[in-house]
Design a protein around this motif. Structure first.
Motif, PDB file in Angstrom:
ATOM      1  N   VAL A 123       0.901  -1.292   0.170  1.00 33.53           N
ATOM      2  CA  VAL A 123       0.031   0.060  -0.071  1.00 33.53           C
ATOM      3  C   VAL A 123       0.822   1.075   0.003  1.00 33.53           C
ATOM      4  O   VAL A 123       1.927   1.299   0.413  1.00 33.53           O
ATOM      5  CB  VAL A 123      -1.056   0.053   1.068  1.00 33.53           C
ATOM      6  CG1 VAL A 123      -1.973  -1.270   1.360  1.00 33.53           C
ATOM      7  CG2 VAL A 123      -0.248   0.074   2.336  1.00 33.53           C
ATOM      8  N   THR A 124       0.247   2.452  -0.612  1.00 36.62           N
ATOM      9  CA  THR A 124       0.836   3.737  -0.445  1.00 36.62           C
ATOM     10  C   THR A 124       0.239   4.497   0.594  1.00 36.62           C
ATOM     11  O   THR A 124      -1.334   4.355   0.827  1.00 36.62           O
ATOM     12  CB  THR A 124       0.558   4.509  -1.751  1.00 36.62           C
ATOM     13  OG1 THR A 124      -0.404   4.370  -2.481  1.00 36.62           O
ATOM     14  CG2 THR A 124       1.919   3.726  -2.751  1.00 36.62           C
ATOM     15  N   THR A 125       0.645   4.799   1.643  1.00 35.79           N
ATOM     16  CA  THR A 125       0.065   5.744   2.439  1.00 35.79           C
ATOM     17  C   THR A 125       0.835   7.210   2.615  1.00 35.79           C
ATOM     18  O   THR A 125       2.148   7.249   2.105  1.00 35.79           O
ATOM     19  CB  THR A 125       0.440   5.286   4.060  1.00 35.79           C
ATOM     20  OG1 THR A 125       1.666   5.317   4.465  1.00 35.79           O
ATOM     21  CG2 THR A 125      -0.182   3.473   3.773  1.00 35.79           C
ATOM     22  N   PRO A 126       0.396   8.170   3.514  1.00 34.07           N
ATOM     23  CA  PRO A 126       1.009   9.451   3.426  1.00 34.07           C
ATOM     24  C   PRO A 126       2.728   9.220   4.248  1.00 34.07           C
ATOM     25  O   PRO A 126       3.393   9.980   4.103  1.00 34.07           O
ATOM     26  CB  PRO A 126       0.180  10.288   4.425  1.00 34.07           C
ATOM     27  CG  PRO A 126      -1.315   9.783   4.097  1.00 34.07           C
ATOM     28  CD  PRO A 126      -0.957   8.364   3.994  1.00 34.07           C
ATOM     29  N   ALA A 127       2.565   8.197   4.922  1.00 34.64           N
ATOM     30  CA  ALA A 127       3.776   7.720   5.753  1.00 34.64           C
ATOM     31  C   ALA A 127       4.683   6.897   4.835  1.00 34.64           C
ATOM     32  O   ALA A 127       5.772   6.572   5.366  1.00 34.64           O
ATOM     33  CB  ALA A 127       3.650   6.873   6.991  1.00 34.64           C
ATOM     34  N   GLY A 128       4.444   6.669   3.503  1.00 30.14           N
ATOM     35  CA  GLY A 128       5.220   5.903   2.693  1.00 30.14           C
ATOM     36  C   GLY A 128       4.604   4.318   2.160  1.00 30.14           C
ATOM     37  O   GLY A 128       3.427   4.362   2.479  1.00 30.14           O
ATOM     38  N   VAL A 129       5.289   3.725   1.624  1.00 28.82           N
ATOM     39  CA  VAL A 129       5.098   2.576   1.066  1.00 28.82           C
ATOM     40  C   VAL A 129       5.171   1.538   2.141  1.00 28.82           C
ATOM     41  O   VAL A 129       6.083   1.353   2.656  1.00 28.82           O
ATOM     42  CB  VAL A 129       5.905   2.038  -0.317  1.00 28.82           C
ATOM     43  CG1 VAL A 129       5.489   0.645  -0.647  1.00 28.82           C
ATOM     44  CG2 VAL A 129       5.761   2.901  -1.439  1.00 28.82           C
ATOM     45  N   MET A 130       4.124   0.544   2.426  1.00 24.62           N
ATOM     46  CA  MET A 130       4.120  -0.411   3.527  1.00 24.62           C
ATOM     47  C   MET A 130       3.540  -1.931   3.106  1.00 24.62           C
ATOM     48  O   MET A 130       2.638  -1.814   2.031  1.00 24.62           O
ATOM     49  CB  MET A 130       3.231   0.017   4.553  1.00 24.62           C
ATOM     50  CG  MET A 130       4.187   1.287   5.671  1.00 24.62           C
ATOM     51  SD  MET A 130       3.189   1.016   7.297  1.00 24.62           S
ATOM     52  CE  MET A 130       3.684   2.878   7.603  1.00 24.62           C
ATOM     53  N   ALA A 131       3.859  -2.890   3.703  1.00 25.30           N
ATOM     54  CA  ALA A 131       3.230  -4.172   3.402  1.00 25.30           C
ATOM     55  C   ALA A 131       2.179  -4.315   4.589  1.00 25.30           C
ATOM     56  O   ALA A 131       2.465  -4.562   5.476  1.00 25.30           O
ATOM     57  CB  ALA A 131       4.585  -5.065   3.720  1.00 25.30           C
ATOM     58  N   ALA A 132       1.033  -3.962   4.037  1.00 20.75           N
ATOM     59  CA  ALA A 132      -0.133  -4.126   5.228  1.00 20.75           C
ATOM     60  C   ALA A 132      -0.536  -5.781   5.240  1.00 20.75           C
ATOM     61  O   ALA A 132      -0.924  -6.028   6.325  1.00 20.75           O
ATOM     62  CB  ALA A 132      -1.195  -3.627   4.270  1.00 20.75           C
ATOM     63  N   ASP A 133      -0.082  -6.509   4.274  1.00 21.43           N
ATOM     64  CA  ASP A 133      -0.270  -8.075   4.828  1.00 21.43           C
ATOM     65  C   ASP A 133       0.926  -8.915   4.002  1.00 21.43           C
ATOM     66  O   ASP A 133       1.782  -8.271   2.882  1.00 21.43           O
ATOM     67  CB  ASP A 133      -1.555  -8.716   4.123  1.00 21.43           C
ATOM     68  CG  ASP A 133      -1.734  -9.895   5.154  1.00 21.43           C
ATOM     69  OD1 ASP A 133      -0.880 -10.467   5.778  1.00 21.43           O
ATOM     70  OD2 ASP A 133      -3.106 -10.639   4.599  1.00 21.43           O
TER      71      ASP A 133
END
Lengths: 361, 288
Positions: free
Chosen positions: A188-198
């Motif tokens: 996912v892309t979020t305001p805090a950066g790219v993350m592995a949500a699962d």
């Protein structure tokens, strides 16, 4: 072997991929102690190895105020018959877009297969079917140390460039962990950066030892017994016990049972060089399944010593009938031993199966 | 026949282990009975100078090849060293490696196969019984007494099930040109596609039996490419999903690779599919 989500995320985190802020708890009380360090909006995820975990009620949203209560609820549940023993408590993410990224072993090309999709959080098979253009793939020989930049660009298409580094990071995880599959869904892309949500990580069973992974699977007593003897064993729900040598022959025996209208109780491959004690253990193991009314033994091979097999069957001393197909060395001796004791020994595997199906009808 | 004949010299790696030594004896017994060369050298690092059933042992494949004319190796080394042994064979200039070893980590196999390919070396297996061309050569562990020379090729992902079907063929008077076990692992060197291509160039082979099982789609890929008449048998129609049926590669994953859909796809391509092993000879007779 599939690694649980929290372990998979820890591995990704160590490789430099951003993961949500989280704590792992083993009881609702543990969450109470950890709450002050957590953000306001939380998601509680049961750490159970089942597909469709969310739909089965294994993922709950909660605000901080009710998080402990929600945890109690989750720990009291069974997700597809598996009790919840560990819960991953994570911050809820402010997601702007979801993507899909995976790297897998590709049997056809014998290389790693990289998949990226513009839509994440859903089954990739579904995306591929409904919107094939949204899924991009690349094949990379495992002897390559990194994913070439052109391949990263091809995979991303019009997706934001900031996702690029994750592809190489995940490829390195795939290599280092002897993975059969490394998947981030959603990425996912979020305001805090790219993350592995699962995250999902399947490690090659043949590499567990060098990966330092000890297996702690929920096995039945019989499955554990089979593992101890080195048998390949799968329990089914029929009435005919099956013992064969070699996976293909044993599978084929199961299929013949179905073909003639019977139902197999198990798959048991004793492996090569079946000697007396091994055969005895296999027969006893299969006979211990309550539903088993008859047992088919189908052993074929140049180096199988039939006299050993016969002694093994006889010394098992079980009550159910055993129908035996034997072919190999010392066949005459083996047959004599068994026929002296009154065992049925049809010539072919098909006849053996027919006799067993008749008996259990 | 394909992959080798009477003149093929073999090197066995893992020669001094139980399995290696046992099968050196059986391979050479077979070679002697038909006038073939069989195993000319064994390799186990650190055991140079020893002999196994009269076969000299060397520290490396390169050392063995200085003294002997060989073109193929048969691997009995333990799983952790098997990837290495495949690459050593390829690097030394052998054109064929038969990897009997089971439980090799998949990544090792993938890397070794890539490396072998760069050195023009074909890999059969891993986790396979090898191959046997009746009257010509035996590379591996197949029980020779069930075989008879003839015009049918056999390619299989299995071991004992192959013997079962070879036995059916032999009893029905259908001899074999080459019988080859390509291995029960998810990633294997020679696939149905590769071996079928060789069979279609082999004037001795008139038709080929492909023996598949659950997992993957190598059977369909092979059938699609085949330029020679084929008959198929697929094991595992009663196999439950997500359970590994003995072989590392025999697993229905994510709803893919089940026997029923494999059979349907093969039939859709016009391939006769046997519902039982005993049906194979009749389907072959229909073809030739």
């Amino acid at each position: 072997m599939k690694i649980l989500e929290y372990e998979a995320k820890r591995v990704l985190g160590e490789s430099g991929i951003k993961i949500p802020k989280s704590v792992l708890i083993r009881s609702p009380e543990e969450l109470g102690a950890q709450l002050p360090s957590l953000p306001e909006n939380l998601v509680l995820k049961a750490q159970v190895d089942v597909g469709g975990r969310g739909k089965a009620g294994g993922i709950l949203m909660a605000d901080k105020a009710v998080a402990v209560e929600t945890a109690k609820d989750l720990f009291s549940r069974e997700i597809k018959h598996i009790p919840v023993k560990e819960v991953l408590v994570e911050e809820q993410l402010e997601i702007t877009h979801e993507y899909y990224l995976s790297i897998a072993v590709d049997r056809s090309t014998k290389h790693s297969l990289l998949l990226f999709a513009d839509a994440g959080g859903v089954e990739i098979e579904k995306v591929a079917k409904e919107n094939p253009d949204a899924v991009r793939r690349a094949s990379l020989p495992l002897i390559m140390h990194d994913v070439p930049q052109f391949m990263v660009r091809d995979l991303l298409g019009n997706a934001p460039k900031e996702l690029g580094p994750v592809i190489n990071q995940l490829y390195h995880v795939f290599q280092e962990k002897d993975a059969l599959l490394a998947e981030i869904n959603p990425l996912v892309t979020t305001p805090a950066g790219v993350m592995a949500a699962d995250a999902k990580l399947i490690v090659d069973d043949n590499a567990l030892k060098r990966q330092g992974i000890t297996v702690n699977r929920d096995l039945t007593d019989r499955e554990r017994e089979a593992e101890r003897h080195g048998f390949s064993y799968v329990e089914l729900d029929g009435t005919i016990g099956v013992i064969g040598n070699g996976a293909g022959l044993t599978m084929s025996t199961l299929d013949l049972i179905e073909y003639y209208g019977g139902r197999a109780a198990n798959f048991l491959d004793v492996g090569g060089g079946a000697e007396q004690e091994r055969v005895m253990n296999a027969v006893r193991l299969v006979a211990s399944v309550p539903s088993v009314k008859a047992i088919v033994v189908n052993l074929l091979g140049g180096i199988t010593r039939c006299d050993e097999v016969a002694k093994g069957i006889i010394s098992a001393g079980i009550t159910q009938p055993v129908i035996v197909r034997l072919a190999g060395t010392n066949e005459a001796e083996g047959r004599k031993l068994l026929s002296d004791k009154g065992y049925q020994m049809p010539d072919t595997m098909e006849q053996v199966v027919k006799v067993a199906v008749e008996m259990t009808r | 026949m394909i992959f080798g004949d009477k003149k093929t010299g073999l090197i066995v790696t893992g020669a001094t282990g139980n399995q290696g030594a046992f099968h050196i004896a059986l391979m050479n017994e077979y070679a002697k009975s038909i006038g073939g060369r069989g195993v000319v050298a064994g390799v186990t690092p650190g055991k140079a100078g020893q002999e196994v059933h009269g076969v000299p042992v060397y520290n490396s494949i390169r050392d063995a090849m200085k003294e002997h004319d060989a073109s193929a190796s048969v691997l009995f080394v333990p799983a952790f060293a098997a990837g290495d042994s495949i690459m050593e064979s390829a690097s030394a200039g052998l054109s064929l490696v038969v990897a009997i070893t089971e439980h090799i980590p998949v990544h090792d196999t993938m890397k070794a196969i890539s490396y072998a390919k760069m050195n023009d070396c074909a890999v059969i297996g891993p986790n396979c019984p090898g191959l046997l061309s009746p009257g010509e050569v035996k590379m591996g562990i197949m029980p020779a007494q069930l075989f008879k020379r003839g015009h049918i090729g056999v390619i299989s992902r299995s071991g004992t099930l192959t013997y079962e079907i070879v036995d059916e063929l032999t009893r029905a008077g259908l001899g074999q040109s080459t019988v080859i076990g390509i291995g029960g692992d998810p990633v294997i060197g020679q696939t149905f596609t590769d071996v079928l291509a060789r069979f279609s160039e082999d004037h001795e082979t008139k038709a080929v039996v492909i023996i598949g099982e659950v997992g993957g789609a190598l059977e369909e890929e092979g059938a699609k490419s085949a330029e020679i008449p084929i008959v198929a048998y697929i094991a595992g129609i009663s196999a439950p999903p997500e359970k590994r049926m003995g072989h590392a590669g025999a697993i229905i994953e994510g709803g893919e690779g089940d026997a029923r859909s494999k059979i349907e796809r093969l039939k859709a391509m016009g391939v006769p599919v046997a519902s039982r092993p005993s049906e194979v000879p009749r389907l072959i007779h229909n073809l030739i």
